[in-house]
Design a protein around this motif. Sequence first.
Motif, PDB file in Angstrom:
ATOM      1  N   GLU A   1       0.840  -1.199   0.000  1.00 18.56           N
ATOM      2  CA  GLU A   1       0.000   0.000   0.000  1.00 18.56           C
ATOM      3  C   GLU A   1       0.872   1.245   0.000  1.00 18.56           C
ATOM      4  OE1 GLU A   1      -2.634  -0.302   3.330  1.00 18.56           O
ATOM      5  OE2 GLU A   1      -3.803  -1.890   2.408  1.00 18.56           O
ATOM      6  N   GLY A   2       0.401   2.263  -0.700  1.00 18.90           N
ATOM      7  CA  GLY A   2       1.127   3.525  -0.773  1.00 18.90           C
ATOM      8  C   GLY A   2       0.594   4.364  -1.923  1.00 18.90           C
ATOM      9  N   LYS A   3       1.449   5.178  -2.499  1.00 16.79           N
ATOM     10  CA  LYS A   3       1.073   6.044  -3.616  1.00 16.79           C
ATOM     11  C   LYS A   3       1.193   5.279  -4.934  1.00 16.79           C
ATOM     12  CE  LYS A   3       0.458   9.789  -1.222  1.00 16.79           C
ATOM     13  NZ  LYS A   3      -0.863  10.353  -1.038  1.00 16.79           N
ATOM     14  N   ILE A   4       0.116   5.296  -5.728  1.00 23.64           N
ATOM     15  CA  ILE A   4       0.117   4.648  -7.042  1.00 23.64           C
ATOM     16  C   ILE A   4      -0.488   5.602  -8.060  1.00 23.64           C
ATOM     17  CG2 ILE A   4       0.040   2.304  -6.102  1.00 23.64           C
ATOM     18  CD1 ILE A   4      -2.925   2.185  -6.777  1.00 23.64           C
ATOM     19  N   ALA A   5      -0.074   5.448  -9.327  1.00 20.09           N
ATOM     20  CA  ALA A   5      -0.598   6.303 -10.398  1.00 20.09           C
ATOM     21  C   ALA A   5      -0.473   5.581 -11.730  1.00 20.09           C
ATOM     22  CB  ALA A   5       0.153   7.632 -10.443  1.00 20.09           C
ATOM     23  N   PHE A   6      -1.209   6.082 -12.715  1.00 17.57           N
ATOM     24  CA  PHE A   6      -1.187   5.499 -14.059  1.00 17.57           C
ATOM     25  C   PHE A   6      -1.372   6.611 -15.087  1.00 17.57           C
ATOM     26  CE2 PHE A   6      -3.554   3.724 -17.696  1.00 17.57           C
ATOM     27  CZ  PHE A   6      -2.639   2.777 -18.124  1.00 17.57           C
ATOM     28  N   ASP A   7      -0.615   6.518 -16.183  1.00 18.36           N
ATOM     29  CA  ASP A   7      -0.715   7.509 -17.259  1.00 18.36           C
ATOM     30  C   ASP A   7      -0.760   6.766 -18.594  1.00 18.36           C
ATOM     31  OD1 ASP A   7      -0.711   9.873 -18.696  1.00 18.36           O
ATOM     32  OD2 ASP A   7       1.440  10.212 -18.475  1.00 18.36           O
ATOM     33  N   ASP A   8      -1.856   6.935 -19.330  1.00 23.16           N
ATOM     34  CA  ASP A   8      -1.972   6.375 -20.670  1.00 23.16           C
ATOM     35  C   ASP A   8      -1.573   7.481 -21.636  1.00 23.16           C
ATOM     36  OD1 ASP A   8      -2.867   5.531 -23.229  1.00 23.16           O
ATOM     37  OD2 ASP A   8      -4.325   4.192 -22.287  1.00 23.16           O
ATOM     38  N   LEU A   9      -0.421   7.301 -22.277  1.00 29.12           N
ATOM     39  CA  LEU A   9       0.122   8.356 -23.130  1.00 29.12           C
ATOM     40  C   LEU A   9      -0.693   8.595 -24.390  1.00 29.12           C
ATOM     41  CD1 LEU A   9       3.899   7.451 -22.744  1.00 29.12           C
ATOM     42  CD2 LEU A   9       2.588   9.166 -21.488  1.00 29.12           C
ATOM     43  N   LYS A  10      -1.566   7.665 -24.765  1.00 33.14           N
ATOM     44  CA  LYS A  10      -2.398   7.823 -25.957  1.00 33.14           C
ATOM     45  C   LYS A  10      -3.830   8.251 -25.643  1.00 33.14           C
ATOM     46  CE  LYS A  10       0.053   4.722 -29.042  1.00 33.14           C
ATOM     47  NZ  LYS A  10      -0.016   3.552 -29.898  1.00 33.14           N
ATOM     48  N   ASP A  11      -4.269   8.070 -24.396  1.00 29.77           N
ATOM     49  CA  ASP A  11      -5.649   8.384 -24.032  1.00 29.77           C
ATOM     50  C   ASP A  11      -5.671   8.938 -22.607  1.00 29.77           C
ATOM     51  OD1 ASP A  11      -8.340   8.553 -23.514  1.00 29.77           O
ATOM     52  OD2 ASP A  11      -8.790   6.472 -24.046  1.00 29.77           O
TER      53      ASP A  11
ATOM     54  N   ASP B   1       3.904  -0.269 -23.793  1.00 30.89           N
ATOM     55  CA  ASP B   1       2.813   0.005 -24.732  1.00 30.89           C
ATOM     56  C   ASP B   1       2.196   1.388 -24.514  1.00 30.89           C
ATOM     57  OD1 ASP B   1       3.177  -2.569 -25.754  1.00 30.89           O
ATOM     58  OD2 ASP B   1       1.719  -3.433 -24.354  1.00 30.89           O
ATOM     59  N   ASP B   2       3.024   2.406 -24.345  1.00 29.72           N
ATOM     60  CA  ASP B   2       2.578   3.792 -24.144  1.00 29.72           C
ATOM     61  C   ASP B   2       1.722   3.976 -22.897  1.00 29.72           C
ATOM     62  OD1 ASP B   2       3.904   4.889 -26.383  1.00 29.72           O
ATOM     63  OD2 ASP B   2       2.303   4.152 -27.693  1.00 29.72           O
ATOM     64  N   LYS B   3       1.953   3.137 -21.897  1.00 31.86           N
ATOM     65  CA  LYS B   3       1.279   3.249 -20.604  1.00 31.86           C
ATOM     66  C   LYS B   3       2.358   3.298 -19.525  1.00 31.86           C
ATOM     67  CE  LYS B   3      -2.799   0.735 -22.168  1.00 31.86           C
ATOM     68  NZ  LYS B   3      -2.496   0.787 -23.574  1.00 31.86           N
ATOM     69  N   VAL B   4       2.136   4.138 -18.502  1.00 31.00           N
ATOM     70  CA  VAL B   4       3.135   4.328 -17.450  1.00 31.00           C
ATOM     71  C   VAL B   4       2.514   4.024 -16.095  1.00 31.00           C
ATOM     72  CG1 VAL B   4       4.736   5.949 -16.380  1.00 31.00           C
ATOM     73  CG2 VAL B   4       4.229   6.151 -18.824  1.00 31.00           C
ATOM     74  N   TRP B   5       3.115   3.085 -15.366  1.00 32.59           N
ATOM     75  CA  TRP B   5       2.706   2.740 -14.013  1.00 32.59           C
ATOM     76  C   TRP B   5       3.757   3.275 -13.045  1.00 32.59           C
ATOM     77  CZ3 TRP B   5       2.223  -0.465 -18.163  1.00 32.59           C
ATOM     78  CH2 TRP B   5       0.989  -1.088 -18.389  1.00 32.59           C
ATOM     79  N   THR B   6       3.311   3.899 -11.960  1.00 31.73           N
ATOM     80  CA  THR B   6       4.246   4.328 -10.922  1.00 31.73           C
ATOM     81  C   THR B   6       3.679   3.930  -9.558  1.00 31.73           C
ATOM     82  OG1 THR B   6       3.232   6.521 -10.804  1.00 31.73           O
ATOM     83  CG2 THR B   6       5.175   6.291 -12.217  1.00 31.73           C
ATOM     84  N   ALA B   7       4.596   3.617  -8.650  1.00 29.96           N
ATOM     85  CA  ALA B   7       4.180   3.237  -7.298  1.00 29.96           C
ATOM     86  C   ALA B   7       5.339   3.415  -6.331  1.00 29.96           C
ATOM     87  CB  ALA B   7       3.705   1.785  -7.281  1.00 29.96           C
ATOM     88  N   ASP B   8       4.993   3.775  -5.117  1.00 33.26           N
ATOM     89  CA  ASP B   8       5.921   3.814  -3.999  1.00 33.26           C
ATOM     90  C   ASP B   8       5.138   3.273  -2.812  1.00 33.26           C
ATOM     91  OD1 ASP B   8       8.006   4.279  -2.276  1.00 33.26           O
ATOM     92  OD2 ASP B   8       7.676   6.438  -2.147  1.00 33.26           O
TER      93      ASP B   8
END
Length: 131
Positions: free
Chosen positions: A41-51, A120-127
């Motif tokens: 558990e913590g900070k999570i994020a997602f960025d779809d570079l095409k949408d 695939d032009d998608k970015v996952w981040t987590a800490d």
Amino acid sequence: MRKFIQTLGLGMLILTAVISFTSCSKDDDPADNNLFIGKYEGKIAFDDLKDNSKDVPSGDGSITVTKTGNTYNFAFGNGIPNLNGVDFEEKDNVLVNIGSAGTGVIRIDAGKLTIGYTKDDKVWTADCQRK
């Protein structure tokens, strides 16, 4: 009788030592066991570079790590798509991703999960911390 008890005690001591030495293996590769499976558990994020409509801003959330064969899967909360089929190798009791179709780093140790990964032009981040 006293000799019997001493012999029995010595036998139990030897048996305990043998079991201790055989259960601890320096060849135990963390990538081969389930040490890193669990919920973080913590900070999570997602960025779809095409949408951009599929983006999920950074916020508190969870990731459940599972293992299938030799690959790991990451089930994100907060409506973030899962990240599946990531290969790892062990380096100093830490798992580091290798040879996957994406770029970036996913690091797991017994208590922490860090992700900065693009595929695939998608970015996952987590800490995250293990719960």
